[in-house]
Design an enzyme around this catalytic site. Structure first.
Site, short mmCIF file in Angstrom:
data_model
loop_
_atom_site.label_atom_id
_atom_site.label_comp_id
_atom_site.label_asym_id
_atom_site.label_seq_id
_atom_site.Cartn_x
_atom_site.Cartn_y
_atom_site.Cartn_z
N GLU A 68 -6.91 -8.06 -0.81
CA GLU A 68 -6.93 -7.62 0.80
C GLU A 68 -8.50 -7.12 0.41
OE1 GLU A 68 -4.30 -5.31 3.48
OE2 GLU A 68 -2.77 -6.08 2.45
N GLU A 109 1.02 -1.01 -0.05
CA GLU A 109 0.27 0.03 0.03
C GLU A 109 0.76 1.48 0.16
OE1 GLU A 109 -2.66 -0.25 3.28
OE2 GLU A 109 -3.91 -1.82 1.92
C1 GLA Z 1 -3.95 -2.77 4.73
C2 GLA Z 1 -3.16 -2.80 5.23
C3 GLA Z 1 -2.57 -4.83 6.28
C4 GLA Z 1 -3.78 -4.42 7.24
C5 GLA Z 1 -4.94 -3.91 6.80
C6 GLA Z 1 -5.74 -4.06 7.81
O1 GLA Z 1 -4.84 -2.51 4.33
O2 GLA Z 1 -2.08 -3.23 4.31
O3 GLA Z 1 -1.33 -5.06 6.78
O4 GLA Z 1 -3.42 -3.55 8.37
O5 GLA Z 1 -5.16 -2.68 5.99
O6 GLA Z 1 -7.55 -3.59 7.93
#
Ligand code: GLA
Length: 692
Positions: free
Chosen positions: A320, A164
């Protein structure tokens, strides 16, 4: 038609994850948080749940390189072998989103510094200064070691670089950033005179006579020059992208597996994903529902449509989302039974060929222990586990969808530079929020059953019947010319207020507000007339309002908020007129025939209900047939070589019927469906119809 509307599906299609032939299913796997005896159980349970892909090692830097230049891969070797033996493929991460404590200790000047000058310490996670040579070289070293060791490992299906980019911070005001910003500016502007002209430094006496005096836009007593801030946003994005490209290239030296990084489409405005999309081998996204919004699935659809658009229509990876509650919102609402499947199938319908979660097993310690997981603290006797295994089994029935494409007749403009510019200080109204307009117009299109591509104003729009521009504050003359040509050639364009105002330097276009769109819309803005907070106005909308000031008989009354304009008609017909507000009798909504197409302008903030009659007229003019589906039933179609796949998701509490012209096969049950498909309350169906 958009060139991506047809595609030959099949096993292991070009450009996809190495050796992956089906819809991928799994999540982030963080085995280092658990004793080694748990790992074998993990793999066994992954098999039970239908998991076939995990992202591995995302935050493992401190364990893989416990001291600068000293590596320990033995534990990762063992995990990779276990997964490989269990038939679970791996997206191997570069762990550079969590720099180890020794790097902070050795190079305190490589920390990110916020706008007030405060450096960000270790103890959390996140990037160090993307322009800091110490961070960059350490990140490349661990990336290279991983790529050398595992680059040709048969379990590695792809690379998950970093995590991210842009979160949790995107803007860095450190000394490293200062140095790099000046270099970036010197490349963008051939001379200090050009920079002074672009930034309009004659205003407030900001003229620069020496490059060394140009600063990052740190905290100042008054609003900092908006063009300087806009360039800093561009530079900061480019600095992050350079980090990705460097790691990607280091991986490519030793591996042919595709490289991706997980975007946060629709929730991280700091990175221009249309540019990033060109640099990754496969586009990936993370998405989390906004729990405060009971209709968060509409925002999900927007994020998924944006991700597909960034991918140029190709399939993408949902890397995710959550099985149930997250842990970082003010109120972390658990997903209701069935919601996990509905969310997953919405992503799938909108082009995702991988459905992954954060994370595989819930953490016992650390900041995210209350975040849901595929394997929750409650274990395998839980509702979440049952839904996880059911979803895995269902995705296993959908291999033939892999590689199929989504076609959209409607496009909505999404332009990062415009958003960056509009978010700066001193705008006519704080109520005019670009995201609010995008979300509201998108919601209208969603309710009306239209699938939407998100597009840049500069791209070829000829494949779309309708283009909506809900928030195009910054619009270059070239982009406006592109929109105008689109209308001229027969397209329908809808523009919302506060659009076409400034150029690439945040300077007002000459000729009056919205001047660059004057030909397409037949109207321009003499003066903005924003409303007081909580004030509203009435628009008399309909044919009866066509002549300004006409009696309101035969019209629909629509409530507007936030904004009004004093419009100057230059060929457009007013189809909505202000009945009150700051300009009673003035044109509020206009329609203009230009060339073979039509340009609409909506000068006030209509909510999603008030937009309904206007957009119904827009669709009719654009030749978009009504979808005929019940509101709350989401349908998206993926097109393969020989079949269309309609993914139908019922978000309502009642059974609904999806009208269908032909019989279909429900891929989840194997049933043949004819005379339309019944979709039980809260259920999902995937319906195959032949398209030959
Ligand atoms: C982000 C991060 C993950 C985790 C999620 C929790 O997407 O990439 O590592 O922290 O949030 O929702």
């Amino acid at each position: 038609m958009a060139e991506n509307s047809r595609f030959v599906p099949g096993p292991q299609y070009d450009g996809w994850l190495t050796g992956v032939e089906q819809i991928s299913y799994g999540g982030d796997y963080n085995p280092e948080q658990w004793p080694e005896e748990v790992w074998a159980q993990d793999v066994r349970l992954m098999n039970e749940a239908g998991v076939n892909l995990v992202s591995l090692g995302i935050f493992s830097w401190a364990l893989l390189e416990p001291r600068e230049g000293e590596f320990d891969f033995a534990w990762l070797d063992r995990v990779i072998e276990l997964l490989h033996e269990g038939g679970v493929r791996i997206l191997l991460a570069t762990p550079t989103a969590a720099p180890p404590a020794w790097l902070y200790a050795a190079h305190p000047d490589a920390r990110v510094v916020d706008r007030t000058g405060t450096p960000m310490g270790p103890g959390g996670r996140g990037l160090m200064a993307p322009t800091a040579p110490a961070y960059r070289s350490a990140a490349l070293r661990i990336t290279t070691e991983l790529a050398k060791r595992y680059g040709t490992h048969p379990a590695v299906a792809g690379w998950h670089v970093h995590n991210e980019y842009g979160a949790p911070v995107a803007l860095d005001y450190s000394v490293n950033a200062q140095r790099a910003f000046r270099t970036w500016l010197r490349e963008r502007y051939d001379s200090l005179d050009s920079l002074n002209a672009a930034w309009g430094t004659a205003f407030w006496g900001q003229h620069y006579a020496d490059w060394e005096h140009v600063q990052v836009p740190a905290a100042a007593p008054e609003a900092v020059n908006p063009a300087q801030q806009l360039d800093f946003a561009r530079f900061s994005d480019a600095a992050l992208l350079a980090c990705f490209v460097a790691e990607r290239d280091a991986v490519r030296e030793h591996s042919t597996a595709p490289v991706t990084t997980n975007f946060m489409a629709a929730s991280c405005p700091a990175t221009d994903l249309f540019a990033w999309g060109k640099e990754v081998d496969i586009v990936s996204n993370d998405h989390y529902l906004q729990a405060a919004d009971p209709r968060g699935y509409v925002g999900l659809a927007l994020a998924a449509d944006l991700t597909r658009s960034v991918a140029g229509g190709k399939p993408w990876l949902l890397l995710e989302h959550s099985t149930s509650a997250v842990n970082w919102q003010p109120r972390n609402v658990a997903k209701r039974p069935g919601e996990l499947a509905r969310n997953s199938f919405s992503h799938l319908g909108r082009g995702a060929d991988a459905i992954m979660f954060f994370q595989w097993r819930a953490s016992r310690s650390g900041a995210e222990k209350f975040h849901s997981a595929m394997l929750p603290h409650a274990g395998t006797g839980s509702r979440v586990w049952r839904e996880v295994t059911e979803l895995g089994a269902n995705l296993g029935r959908l291999t033939e969808l892999s590689g199929s494409r989504v076609h959209a007749d409607v496009a909505m403009l999404w332009d990062y530079e415009s958003f960056w510019a509009q978010d700066l200080e001193f705008r006519p109204s704080q109520g005019a929020r670009h995201r609010e307009r995008v979300d509201t117009y998108y919601d209208r299109l969603w309710r009306d059953g239209h699938t939407v591509d998100l597009v840049r104003p500069s791209q070829d729009l000829s494949g779309y019947k309708l283009v909506v521009a809900p928030a195009s504050y910054l619009l270059t003359a070239d982009d406006a010319a592109n929109l105008t040509a689109y209308v001229e050639a027969g397209g329908t364009l809808v523009v919302s207020y506060f659009s076409g105002i400034v150029d690439q330097n945040d300077a007002v276009h000459p000729g009056g507000f919205m001047a660059p769109l004057r030909d397409a819309l037949g109207v321009w803005v003499e003066e903005f007339l924003p409303l007081r907070e909580n004030d509203s106005l009435t628009v008399a909308y309909g044919a009866g309002a066509a002549a300004a000031g006409a009696a309101r008989l035969g019209t629909t009354e629509l409530t507007g908020t936030v904004w009004a304009d004093d419009l100057v008609l230059a060929g457009a017909e007013p189809v909505g007129t202000y009945a009150d507000g700051p300009k009673p009798g003035g044109a509020a909504i206009t329609r203009h025939r230009h060339g073979a197409g039509t340009g609409w302008y909506v000068s006030t903030s209509l909510d999603v209900e008030a937009l309904a009659p206007v957009m119904a007229d827009v669709y009719a003019g654009a030749g978009l047939a009504p979808s005929g589906i019940v509101e709350g039933l989401e349908t998206v179609r993926r097109t393969g070589e020989a079949a269309d796949y309609t993914v139908a998701i019922n978000h309502t509490d009642a059974a609904v019927k999806l009208p269908m012209d032909t019989s279909a096969t429900d891929l989840l049950t194997g049933d043949t469906v004819s005379g339309g498909a019944d979709i039980p309350a809260g259920a999902v169906r995937v319906l195959r119809t032949t398209n030959r």
